[in-house]
Write a protein that holds these residues in place. Structure first.
Motif, PDB file in Angstrom:
ATOM      1  N   GLU A  58       0.808  -1.225   0.000  1.00  0.00           N
ATOM      2  CA  GLU A  58       0.000   0.000   0.000  1.00  0.00           C
ATOM      3  C   GLU A  58       0.842   1.277   0.000  1.00  0.00           C
ATOM      4  O   GLU A  58       0.511   2.235  -0.700  1.00  0.00           O
ATOM      5  CB  GLU A  58      -0.935  -0.001   1.206  1.00  0.00           C
ATOM      6  N   HIS A  59       1.922   1.276   0.764  1.00  0.00           N
ATOM      7  CA  HIS A  59       2.652   2.530   0.967  1.00  0.00           C
ATOM      8  C   HIS A  59       3.959   2.655   0.182  1.00  0.00           C
ATOM      9  O   HIS A  59       4.448   3.768   0.010  1.00  0.00           O
ATOM     10  CB  HIS A  59       2.894   2.761   2.452  1.00  0.00           C
TER      11      HIS A  59
ATOM     12  N   PRO B  23       2.134   3.298  -4.796  1.00  0.00           N
ATOM     13  CA  PRO B  23       2.418   4.682  -5.199  1.00  0.00           C
ATOM     14  C   PRO B  23       3.540   4.806  -6.242  1.00  0.00           C
ATOM     15  O   PRO B  23       3.643   5.821  -6.923  1.00  0.00           O
ATOM     16  CB  PRO B  23       2.843   5.365  -3.894  1.00  0.00           C
ATOM     17  N   ASN B  24       4.383   3.778  -6.355  1.00  0.00           N
ATOM     18  CA  ASN B  24       5.547   3.860  -7.233  1.00  0.00           C
ATOM     19  C   ASN B  24       5.441   3.012  -8.496  1.00  0.00           C
ATOM     20  O   ASN B  24       6.355   3.041  -9.328  1.00  0.00           O
ATOM     21  CB  ASN B  24       6.803   3.489  -6.445  1.00  0.00           C
TER      22      ASN B  24
ATOM     23  N   LYS C 280      -0.496  -1.601 -11.634  1.00  0.00           N
ATOM     24  CA  LYS C 280      -1.004  -0.899 -10.450  1.00  0.00           C
ATOM     25  C   LYS C 280      -2.408  -1.397 -10.099  1.00  0.00           C
ATOM     26  O   LYS C 280      -2.714  -1.643  -8.928  1.00  0.00           O
ATOM     27  CB  LYS C 280      -1.018   0.613 -10.679  1.00  0.00           C
TER      28      LYS C 280
END
Length: 189
Positions: free
Chosen positions: A151-152, A156-157, A164
């Motif tokens: 999740e973190h 995001p990357n 994704k």
């Protein structure tokens, strides 16, 4: 790690003893040398490899549970882990095939695989309710750690939108696993 310990403390002192193996397993599974790369800096194909490795590790844990546990709830959970993680891995391999890409091995995949061997050895030495509690605690810690990472750091990357989207779908499934593992830990205390 502090967040995980805080969550464990909420479950109570008796459960805390059982979860010690899970927390230790979490630390072992996700410990990397200080000079190692940052997981948030992995490319999409390296992230895919970490996810594939993490799924395969949890499948191994589940097969061990099926071999050692007589508890119907633990066995059902293990069967769910095998089914869901195999399905996610198949979807990931299908997507990589569609994209004409191949997952890339990396430091984090290697660390997870190496450290899972110790966890499997430790779990395999247990029997009965002691195994069931340790397996449940490990599953809770493992899903918390992987979900946090996905999740973190990963989502995001990730640059490719299809990759994704697959990770977002997988995260929903694995958060449900985390909740199921938490219920199993409480029930087994």
């Amino acid at each position: 790690m502090k967040k995980l310990i805080s969550e464990v403390q909420k479950l109570g002192n008796e459960t805390m003893k059982v979860l010690t193996l899970g927390v230790i397993s979490f630390g072992i599974a996700f410990s990397v040398p200080a000079a190692a790369e940052n997981p948030a800096e992995l490319n999409d194909l390296e992230i895919a490899h970490v996810a594939y490795s993490a799924d395969n590790i949890d499948i191994k844990y589940a097969h061990l549970a099926l071999a050692l546990s007589d508890n119907p709830d633990v066995r059902k959970f293990a069967e769910t882990m095998i089914r869901d993680h195999e399905a996610v891995n198949k979807a990931a391999l299908d997507l990589l095939g569609k994209l004409g890409a191949q997952a890339q091995d990396n430091f984090l995949s290697q660390t997870l695989n190496k450290n899972s061997e110790k966890i499997i050895t430790d779990l395999a030495a247990l029997r009965g309710v002691e195994f069931d509690r340790a397996y449940a605690a490990n599953e809770l810690a493992y899903h918390k750690a992987v979900n946090e990472l996905v999740e973190h750091s990963f989502i995001p990357n990730i640059e490719n939108e299809e990759v994704k989207a697959l990770f977002k779908q997988g995260l929903e499934i694995f958060k449900a696993h985390e909740g199921h593992a938490e219920m199993m830990v409480r029930k087994l205390k």
